[in-house]
Design an enzyme around this catalytic site. Structure first.
Site, PDB file in Angstrom:
ATOM      1  N   CYS A   1       0.817  -1.217   0.000  1.00 28.16           N
ATOM      2  CA  CYS A   1       0.000   0.000   0.000  1.00 28.16           C
ATOM      3  C   CYS A   1       0.851   1.267   0.000  1.00 28.16           C
ATOM      4  CB  CYS A   1      -0.871   0.056   1.239  1.00 28.16           C
ATOM      5  SG  CYS A   1      -1.804  -1.413   1.565  1.00 28.16           S
TER       6      CYS A   1
ATOM      7  N   ARG B   1       4.998   0.102  -6.116  1.00 31.90           N
ATOM      8  CA  ARG B   1       5.002  -0.690  -4.880  1.00 31.90           C
ATOM      9  C   ARG B   1       4.072  -1.894  -4.977  1.00 31.90           C
ATOM     10  NH1 ARG B   1       6.477   2.590  -0.131  1.00 31.90           N
ATOM     11  NH2 ARG B   1       5.164   1.251   1.105  1.00 31.90           N
TER      12      ARG B   1
ATOM     13  N   TRP C   1      -3.179  -2.616  -1.308  1.00 28.25           N
ATOM     14  CA  TRP C   1      -2.784  -3.986  -1.639  1.00 28.25           C
ATOM     15  C   TRP C   1      -3.552  -4.847  -0.647  1.00 28.25           C
ATOM     16  CZ3 TRP C   1      -0.129  -8.140   0.620  1.00 28.25           C
ATOM     17  CH2 TRP C   1       0.437  -9.061  -0.266  1.00 28.25           C
TER      18      TRP C   1
ATOM     19  N   ASN D   1      -1.828   2.168   5.898  1.00 28.50           N
ATOM     20  CA  ASN D   1      -0.957   1.060   5.481  1.00 28.50           C
ATOM     21  C   ASN D   1      -0.694   0.207   6.707  1.00 28.50           C
ATOM     22  OD1 ASN D   1      -0.724   2.281   3.029  1.00 28.50           O
ATOM     23  ND2 ASN D   1       1.438   2.830   3.239  1.00 28.50           N
ATOM     24  N   GLY D   2      -0.622  -1.105   6.513  1.00 30.76           N
ATOM     25  CA  GLY D   2      -0.324  -1.984   7.648  1.00 30.76           C
ATOM     26  C   GLY D   2      -1.506  -2.885   7.947  1.00 30.76           C
TER      27      GLY D   2
ATOM     28  N   GLU E   1      18.215 -17.216  -7.748  1.00 26.99           N
ATOM     29  CA  GLU E   1      17.802 -15.858  -8.116  1.00 26.99           C
ATOM     30  C   GLU E   1      17.213 -15.841  -9.537  1.00 26.99           C
ATOM     31  OE1 GLU E   1      17.127 -13.218  -6.776  1.00 26.99           O
ATOM     32  OE2 GLU E   1      17.333 -11.633  -8.262  1.00 26.99           O
TER      33      GLU E   1
ATOM     34  N   LYS F   1      13.449 -14.674 -10.506  1.00 26.63           N
ATOM     35  CA  LYS F   1      13.152 -13.626 -11.490  1.00 26.63           C
ATOM     36  C   LYS F   1      12.130 -14.139 -12.495  1.00 26.63           C
ATOM     37  CE  LYS F   1      14.216 -10.883  -9.947  1.00 26.63           C
ATOM     38  NZ  LYS F   1      14.972 -10.641  -8.758  1.00 26.63           N
TER      39      LYS F   1
ATOM     40  N   GLU G   1       8.552 -14.655 -10.903  1.00 22.52           N
ATOM     41  CA  GLU G   1       7.784 -13.496 -10.431  1.00 22.52           C
ATOM     42  C   GLU G   1       7.289 -12.595 -11.551  1.00 22.52           C
ATOM     43  OE1 GLU G   1       9.698 -10.919  -7.531  1.00 22.52           O
ATOM     44  OE2 GLU G   1      11.609 -11.079  -8.533  1.00 22.52           O
TER      45      GLU G   1
ATOM     46  N   HIS H   1      18.878 -36.120  -6.042  1.00 23.73           N
ATOM     47  CA  HIS H   1      18.160 -36.381  -4.791  1.00 23.73           C
ATOM     48  C   HIS H   1      16.669 -36.084  -4.913  1.00 23.73           C
ATOM     49  CE1 HIS H   1      21.877 -37.179  -2.749  1.00 23.73           C
ATOM     50  NE2 HIS H   1      22.369 -36.011  -3.131  1.00 23.73           N
TER      51      HIS H   1
ATOM     52  N   LYS I   1       6.539  -4.187  -4.187  1.00 28.07           N
ATOM     53  CA  LYS I   1       7.970  -3.882  -4.190  1.00 28.07           C
ATOM     54  C   LYS I   1       8.542  -3.959  -2.789  1.00 28.07           C
ATOM     55  CE  LYS I   1      11.900  -2.551  -5.802  1.00 28.07           C
ATOM     56  NZ  LYS I   1      12.701  -3.654  -6.384  1.00 28.07           N
TER      57      LYS I   1
HETATM   58  O1  M6R Z   1      13.542  -4.596  -0.049  1.00 25.03           O
HETATM   59  P1  M6R Z   1      14.080  -5.948   0.258  1.00 25.03           P
HETATM   60  O2  M6R Z   1      15.390  -6.220  -0.378  1.00 25.03           O
HETATM   61  O3  M6R Z   1      14.120  -6.235   1.730  1.00 25.03           O
HETATM   62  O4  M6R Z   1      13.024  -6.952  -0.353  1.00 25.03           O
HETATM   63  C1  M6R Z   1      13.112  -8.320  -0.154  1.00 25.03           C
HETATM   64  C2  M6R Z   1      12.215  -9.070  -1.098  1.00 25.03           C
HETATM   65  O5  M6R Z   1      10.881  -8.759  -0.861  1.00 25.03           O
HETATM   66  C3  M6R Z   1      12.550  -8.775  -2.566  1.00 25.03           C
HETATM   67  O6  M6R Z   1      13.879  -9.044  -2.858  1.00 25.03           O
HETATM   68  C4  M6R Z   1      11.655  -9.606  -3.495  1.00 25.03           C
HETATM   69  O7  M6R Z   1      11.982 -10.952  -3.388  1.00 25.03           O
HETATM   70  C5  M6R Z   1      11.791  -9.101  -4.938  1.00 25.03           C
HETATM   71  N1  M6R Z   1      10.498  -9.050  -5.560  1.00 25.03           N
HETATM   72  C6  M6R Z   1      12.668  -9.941  -5.772  1.00 25.03           C
HETATM   73  O8  M6R Z   1      12.727  -9.557  -7.090  1.00 25.03           O
END
Ligand code: M6R
Length: 609
Positions: A2, A27, A75, A101-102, A482, A486, A489, A505, A604
């Site tokens: 949010c 965000r 959100w 927010n929260g 990673e 990517k 997501e 395994h 974000k």
């Molecule tokens: O702001 P941060 O680095 O703490 O965020 C951590 C994760 O939420 C963030 O890396 C998330 O996994 C991303 N969407 C990855 O692309």
């Protein structure tokens, strides 16, 4: 997650609020709304709806008068994505509007009590109770009513509210969800994130947990929850407006991938000491003696930052010879972790606001740990509350999928490992060679980016598969994870990252024509093992894409497709392995017509649990 924006000043508020909300879009959100005070204390004008801000804009009359208002991107957590559940929320009288927010954890009991007292609720949200509580306690002093309402809340909040009887003022408060005040000339802003306001002012005040603020166009008054005045420091923001714009790129993610040669250089900037063949990281706030006393390192993070931490672990162990563990913040914070003497803790977070990482840090500090932050957003909560740390200086990262932050975070781990290594086993010659290799990375990343067309073509051919495995070994194993993160997501293709040695395994059961494997096969000590793993996949009719060193004909001979990257000392391969994976994910998402910068369900900065 949010977003909040508030404005009071001489200008028409509606346009400023909508512009602020657009800047907060990155965000992640699913509905949006604004509420504006009519001039001279008339009724509040409220517009809100589910969906994107572009769907909200036509609802707001262009000539809407009123120069004080609040806006929100939601959100969803409590209650579906509907127009009614969008913020701001009003009290029964329609005189008070609140954006939140929260999460209010005790909202059900509060709601039941308020309903039994005659309050009527218009939404299913936890947030609406705040508007009714303020209504209940209001008797002419808005800030006092907010303070009394907050005393009853359990959970987290960043709120902004306004009251029809006070047409020139906003009241905000923070507990676990960031809020920043922007100070302009005869105008004031309140936002959950500086990006919403840097087009208007670079002078800001960061609120801390437990603080309330009352804003008018001319002044701000900050207090704690007991109404004690707090003098706040006005701080400058160094980010420029252009940095949060696309600058000719189709998406922020593309821009941020292509910025990496520069952002990696910035992360190193002024931190390399050629003469002593070491690194200086001033923000650590640690003397050489403190550093020498470090016996163990524990790294805590989430998502991509956790992957960066895993790369850091390999470096700290191999370069600095320091035992290191890496933990997922959300697991650590609920585990009653043991804090050992002489253990240095790092919390890695691009945003500096991830709630799991922040609360894990607080838990560690409560137990006496020294916790350093590795963060990007200057002035965010983790760097402010940590015992020291290092900014990665990537510049704003707007795309939900983190790219340039990852390569800058690992740059900091390279520097820190060099620093500790040089205090222990690493010779001056080895330190100089390390620096030379590190300094060569930006140009090598540039070369990979120059070949992005080939990766785009590959993405076109592979984007229709439903499943992918990403496989690496050693320091490139976290890079494989990673790469999988990517891809999943932003393209929504199911992808898993594994150590290639783990194939046998379990995951090998998935191998077949329908599940391509992407192998990271640099020219390092584990290459031959990886070649065997590739052969195991080929023997089961699996398709293989390999990211390998330039001119590695053996890999070319067995993989179906290859992406070649420049050669470098094996310690530095994570930089060169990850960039093709970022590009592959980006182009696959593009091919599939996904919303690259704001993928579904994601935020974000994850500021709720
Ligand atoms: O702001 P941060 O680095 O703490 O965020 C951590 C994760 O939420 C963030 O890396 C998330 O996994 C991303 N969407 C990855 O692309």
């Amino acid at each position: 997650m949010c977003g909040i924006i508030g404005y009071c000043g001489p200008k028409p508020a509606a346009g400023l609020l909508l512009e602020g909300l657009k800047r907060l879009e990155y965000r992640g959100y699913d509905s949006a709304g604004i509420c504006v005070q009519a001039e001279g204390g008339g009724p509040l004008s409220l517009y809100k709806r589910k969906g994107k801000i572009r769907e909200l804009i036509p609802l707001v009359p262009e000539e809407l008068a009123g120069s004080c208002g609040i806006g929100h991107t939601r959100w969803a957590t409590h209650g579906e994505v509907t127009d009614q559940n969008a913020h701001p929320h009003l009290d029964c009288s329609g005189r008070i509007a609140v954006a939140h927010n929260g999460i209010i954890e005790n909202y059900l009991s509060l709601r039941e009590k308020l309903a039994s007292e005659g309050h009527r609720f218009a939404s299913e949200t936890d947030s609406e109770v705040i508007a009714h509580l303020i209504e209940k306690y209001y008797s002419g002093d808005l800030m006092e009513a907010v303070r009394r309402a907050l005393a009853l809340l359990k959970g987290t909040y960043g709120i902004v509210c306004l009251h029809r009887d006070h047409p020139d003022r906003l009241v905000g408060a923070r507990q676990g969800s960031p809020l920043v005040v922007g100070i302009g000339h005869g105008e004031s802003f309140l936002a959950s994130d500086v990006t919403a306001i840097i087009g208007h002012t670079k002078q800001v005040v960061y609120l801390e947990d437990g603080e309330l603020v009352c804003l008018t166009p001319e002044e701000l008054r900050t207090t704690d929850l007991k109404d004690q005045e707090i003098q706040k420091k006005v701080e400058p923001v160094s980010w420029e407006l252009e940095q949060i714009e696309k600058g000719g790129f189709a998406h922020f993610m593309e821009k941020e991938i292509f910025e990496q040669p520069e952002s990696i250089k910035r992360a190193m900037g002024g931190r390399i000491d050629l003469e002593q063949a070491t690194a200086h990281l001033g923000g650590l706030n640690m003397s050489n003696r403190d550093l020498l006393n470090v016996e163990r390192v524990r790294i805590v993070a989430a998502g991509t930052s956790w992957h960066a931490g895993l790369v850091g672990m390999y470096l700290l162990e191999s370069i600095a010879r320091i035992p290191c563990t890496v933990e997922i913040a959300s697991e650590l914070r609920y585990r009653n972790p043991v804090v050992e003497r002489n253990t240095l803790h790092f919390v890695v977070s691009q945003s500096g606001e991830t709630i799991d990482s922040l609360y894990a840090m607080r838990e560690l500090q409560r137990k006496g740990a020294t916790v350093l932050g590795i963060c990007n957003v200057v002035g965010s909560t983790i760097p402010r509350e940590s015992n020291g740390g290092v900014y990665i200086h990537s510049g704003p990262e707007i795309a939900v999928a983190s790219t340039k932050a990852f390569t800058s975070q690992i740059t900091v781990f390279y520097l820190f490992s060099l620093l500790l290594g040089r205090m222990r086993d690493l010779s001056a010659d080895a330190g100089s060679a390390f620096i030379r290799d590190l300094a060569s990375i930006p140009a090598k990343v540039e070369a990979i980016l120059a070949g992005s067309r080939g990766i785009r073509e590959l993405a076109r051919r592979y984007c229709h598969y439903q499943h992918f495995l990403f496989l690496g070994r050693g320091i490139n194993y976290p890079v494989a994870m990673e790469g999988a993160l990517k891809l999943k997501e932003i393209s929504y293709i199911h992808a898993e990252g594994y150590s290639a040695s783990e194939l046998k395994h379990g995951p090998i059961a998935l191998i077949g024509e329908e599940t391509p494997c992407l192998f990271l096969v640099p020219d390092d000590g584990l290459r031959d093992k990886l070649l065997s793993n590739i052969k195991e996949v080929k023997a089961r009719r699996g398709r293989v894409i390999a990211v390998c060193a330039q001119g590695d004909n053996e890999v070319r001979g067995i993989a179906d497709d290859v992406i070649e990257v420049p050669r470098v000392h094996e310690t530095f391969n994570p930089f060169l392995m990850v960039v093709p994976l970022q590009l592959l994910a980006y182009y696959a998402a593009l091919e599939l017509g996904r919303d690259v910068d704001q993928p579904r369900n994601l935020a974000k900065s994850v500021t709720v649990e």
